[in-house]
Write an enzyme that holds these catalytic residues in place. Structure first.
Site, PDB file in Angstrom:
ATOM      1  N   ARG A  66       0.822  -1.223   0.000  1.00  0.00           N
ATOM      2  CA  ARG A  66       0.000   0.000   0.000  1.00  0.00           C
ATOM      3  C   ARG A  66       0.851   1.266   0.000  1.00  0.00           C
ATOM      4  O   ARG A  66       0.398   2.327  -0.434  1.00  0.00           O
ATOM      5  CB  ARG A  66      -1.002  -0.037   1.153  1.00  0.00           C
ATOM      6  CG  ARG A  66      -2.128  -1.035   0.887  1.00  0.00           C
ATOM      7  CD  ARG A  66      -3.130  -1.052   2.025  1.00  0.00           C
ATOM      8  NE  ARG A  66      -2.572  -1.610   3.232  1.00  0.00           N
ATOM      9  CZ  ARG A  66      -2.590  -2.904   3.550  1.00  0.00           C
ATOM     10  NH1 ARG A  66      -3.165  -3.766   2.729  1.00  0.00           N
ATOM     11  NH2 ARG A  66      -2.049  -3.345   4.661  1.00  0.00           N
ATOM     12  N   GLU A 103       4.256 -11.091  14.394  1.00  0.00           N
ATOM     13  CA  GLU A 103       3.668 -11.652  15.616  1.00  0.00           C
ATOM     14  C   GLU A 103       4.031 -13.142  15.726  1.00  0.00           C
ATOM     15  O   GLU A 103       4.430 -13.617  16.778  1.00  0.00           O
ATOM     16  CB  GLU A 103       2.159 -11.465  15.561  1.00  0.00           C
ATOM     17  CG  GLU A 103       1.536 -11.458  16.928  1.00  0.00           C
ATOM     18  CD  GLU A 103       0.043 -11.183  16.856  1.00  0.00           C
ATOM     19  OE1 GLU A 103      -0.430 -10.736  15.791  1.00  0.00           O
ATOM     20  OE2 GLU A 103      -0.624 -11.452  17.859  1.00  0.00           O
TER      21      GLU A 103
END
Ligand code: AMP
Length: 182
Positions: A66, A103
């Site tokens: 993006r 994560e």
């Protein structure tokens, strides 16, 4: 060059929250609804242009994927070069790469070794849509500096301030966020 209250509201109202995407517990900040809103997209790009025209930048480095959208548009407005920082395995020429923690597990991004020109010290702005843990942006700033260029700032449309990504990145480079989500 500050974003006015009205401009900030226009941007905030154009970003859509998607609950539990891509997995449970994550609120995904969907910026496609900013991009297809001509008023919001124009407020955003004009603000970025007004802010960064005084920075004497030579390149914008956009983070996959993006960051390419805003980064490439801004580079064209500023009449400077655009450099994609990509996920591993996508760039065809010689690259340098940097791993960073997710994560669960690790990821890797890379940039062409010669992306910021032959001369050292090119002034580069790193841009992405959002900073969360800051892992991606930290790796991007490291890569820019490793090529011999200089990451002069990192810019994000959205900063998640309940994580300490911005603070950590500020140890390496100045950080600018338009919208902060607490
Ligand atoms: P991080 O490395 O944790 O700062 O994650 C930043 C990258 O993941 C950016 O490229 C974002 O586009 C994406 N990202 C992380 N969290 C979100 C979220 N809540 N909404 C939208 N994109 C996100």
């Amino acid at each position: 060059m500050k974003l006015s209250k009205t401009e900030r509201k226009i941007l905030e109202n154009s970003i859509r929250d998607i609950q539990d995407f891509p997995k449970e517990g994550i609120v995904f900040k969907d910026i496609t609804t900013l991009l297809n809103n001509k008023e919001a997209y124009s407020v955003l790009m004009n603000h970025l242009y007004q802010k960064y025209k005084a920075y004497d930048l030579e390149y914008i480095a956009g983070i996959d994927a993006r960051g390419f959208i805003f980064g490439a548009a801004l580079a064209q407005m500023l009449q400077i070069g655009f450099v994609p920082i990509r996920k591993k395995g996508k760039l065809p020429y010689t690259t340098i790469s940097e791993k960073y923690a997710l994560e669960y597990g690790i990821d890797e991004i890379e940039v062409h070794i010669d992306a910021f020109g032959a001369e050292k010290g090119a002034r580069v702005l790193v841009i992405d849509d959002l900073i969360a843990t800051g892992g991606t942006a930290n790796a991007a700033a490291t890569l820019v500096n490793q090529t011999g260029a200089e990451c002069v700032e990192a810019c994000f449309i959205i900063g998640l301030t309940f994580l300490d990504g911005i603070k950590k990145l500020e140890e390496k480079t100045p950080v600018y966020t338009l919208i902060e989500v607490a």
